[in-house]
Write an enzyme that holds these catalytic residues in place. Sequence first.
Site, PDB file in Angstrom:
ATOM      1  N   TYR A  51      -5.530  -6.669  -9.065  1.00 32.03           N
ATOM      2  CA  TYR A  51      -4.217  -6.013  -9.114  1.00 32.03           C
ATOM      3  C   TYR A  51      -3.533  -6.121  -7.756  1.00 32.03           C
ATOM      4  O   TYR A  51      -4.172  -6.337  -6.724  1.00 32.03           O
ATOM      5  CB  TYR A  51      -4.358  -4.541  -9.517  1.00 32.03           C
ATOM      6  CG  TYR A  51      -5.062  -3.674  -8.486  1.00 32.03           C
ATOM      7  CD1 TYR A  51      -6.441  -3.534  -8.496  1.00 32.03           C
ATOM      8  CD2 TYR A  51      -4.339  -3.009  -7.491  1.00 32.03           C
ATOM      9  CE1 TYR A  51      -7.091  -2.746  -7.553  1.00 32.03           C
ATOM     10  CE2 TYR A  51      -4.978  -2.215  -6.550  1.00 32.03           C
ATOM     11  CZ  TYR A  51      -6.350  -2.086  -6.579  1.00 32.03           C
ATOM     12  OH  TYR A  51      -6.987  -1.320  -5.651  1.00 32.03           O
ATOM     13  N   CYS A  52      -2.206  -6.005  -7.781  1.00 34.36           N
ATOM     14  CA  CYS A  52      -1.427  -5.960  -6.544  1.00 34.36           C
ATOM     15  C   CYS A  52      -0.191  -5.100  -6.811  1.00 34.36           C
ATOM     16  O   CYS A  52      -0.129  -4.409  -7.831  1.00 34.36           O
ATOM     17  CB  CYS A  52      -1.058  -7.372  -6.077  1.00 34.36           C
ATOM     18  SG  CYS A  52      -0.028  -8.274  -7.244  1.00 34.36           S
ATOM     19  N   THR A  53       0.806  -5.147  -5.940  1.00 32.82           N
ATOM     20  CA  THR A  53       1.950  -4.234  -6.063  1.00 32.82           C
ATOM     21  C   THR A  53       2.757  -4.472  -7.343  1.00 32.82           C
ATOM     22  O   THR A  53       3.008  -3.550  -8.112  1.00 32.82           O
ATOM     23  CB  THR A  53       2.888  -4.393  -4.848  1.00 32.82           C
ATOM     24  OG1 THR A  53       2.080  -4.440  -3.685  1.00 32.82           O
ATOM     25  CG2 THR A  53       3.872  -3.263  -4.764  1.00 32.82           C
ATOM     26  N   ILE A  98       0.837  -2.262  -9.680  1.00 33.24           N
ATOM     27  CA  ILE A  98       0.701  -0.813  -9.535  1.00 33.24           C
ATOM     28  C   ILE A  98       2.009  -0.107  -9.916  1.00 33.24           C
ATOM     29  O   ILE A  98       2.004   0.997 -10.446  1.00 33.24           O
ATOM     30  CB  ILE A  98       0.314  -0.461  -8.084  1.00 33.24           C
ATOM     31  CG1 ILE A  98      -0.981  -1.179  -7.713  1.00 33.24           C
ATOM     32  CG2 ILE A  98       0.154   1.030  -7.894  1.00 33.24           C
ATOM     33  CD1 ILE A  98      -1.163  -1.362  -6.229  1.00 33.24           C
TER      34      ILE A  98
END
Length: 444
Positions: free
Chosen positions: A277-279, A306
């Site tokens: 996952y990332c932003t 996120i």
Amino acid sequence: MLTSPGLLTTRHCRSRRIPPLLVRRVPNQSVITNIPRFLCSRSSTAASKENTSLLGHLPTTYMTPVWRFPHRWCLRTLYSTNTSTSSEKNAQPTPITERCTFSFYAFVPLTSERAIELRKYLKLQLKDPLQILGRVYLSEEGINGQVSCPSTQTVQLRELLESIPEFQHITLNEAISHQTSFEKLVVTVRKQLVRDGVSIRDIDIHQQPEYLSPAEWHSELSSLPSNALLIDMRNNYESTIGHFQNAVRPEVTTFSEEIQVMKDLVQGKEEDPIYMYCTGGIRCSKAGAILKSAGFRDVKMLRGGITAYGRFIRKSGLPSLYIGKNFTFDQRLGEAITNDVLGTCYQCGTQSDQYVNCASDQCNTFFIQCTACAIKHHDTCGDQRCIDDVLTHTDPLEITSSPKQPTRWQHTDRKHPHIVRRRISENLERRTKDNPGLATCQIA
Ligand SMILES: [Zn+2]
Ligand SMILES: [Zn+2]
């Protein structure tokens, strides 16, 4: 005095702590006025509100925290463009009262000529009719943008992007909090969308990981198999203030370092489930394609990152598996997913998740600073040179005429928590030696 245009840029105001007004004029009578300091009060809006009489001729003002110095407040005034008929020209411009923050990206091969052509087109379209602020990057890999859009124009923004044939399937990812996130619009062509040193030609970008919706991600993460690997694909300074529970959080400050660490982490796990996952998803789209191209079978990523997960949690009311803040690369420098405060102030060690840049332009060190330390160290990292720099530059005209000085530190020296923490504690030690009262000084 309030009508002198272009006296200072916002950056000057912020970094030099000048008590000026800022009136910036842009074409078509569109004016953005930002009066950060001389109307500021330190901890409440009351004193500043009394001063609004000074701004009597300005139609709308509202209070907003100065983004880098949350303990201060500034009066901010936004006017929309006033372009129409001559009678309308004399009328008061409509204030923009609400803005929404969006991010979007698409990996679509573009020729360099097409990227340049799109840059010109988007710059024109986003700026005037839509009054978008933010950053949009185009490259031979596609498009990536984070923008702040007037809430009345969000449909038009979507329609504009989808009207470009290459981006007709683009997804707009709406942020959770909508404070002022950008002050200007930048549309540029760059070499890569995400700087990882891996060319899109060396991997098959179409071999994408499996995209999990926030709901699917939440349910799979609730019961992860023991052989699964959950990787936070962001920099360490981002994951410090918020992350998914049990995620591996590499100690890196750039995405190319992250890719290297990821390759080490996944070695021998070709058959195991890998979650990332990332932003907003863009980094995982690239990293996932790298793994899939290398033969990894079970790679899954969080669709919309996120940001989308935060929205899902708010809507569903489920207990969040992500704790703390979601770091963002705009003026907000983060949006809260849960109320947990995970970081610590680099200067005093108390709990804080407020990132700032040292107020000295030449230093620009990026670190976590609590409100008390911001006041105590004059919004700087505590280096005597930075404090002197901030306190001595008070003449706006001197700033505008002086050339920009090169930054004292390299990227890693400015952003790597390890290096910055060490330097900050050395600064404090040095200053405490010269001024023994500093360590116990009371904050006004
Ligand atoms: Zn502190
Ligand atoms: Zn500094």
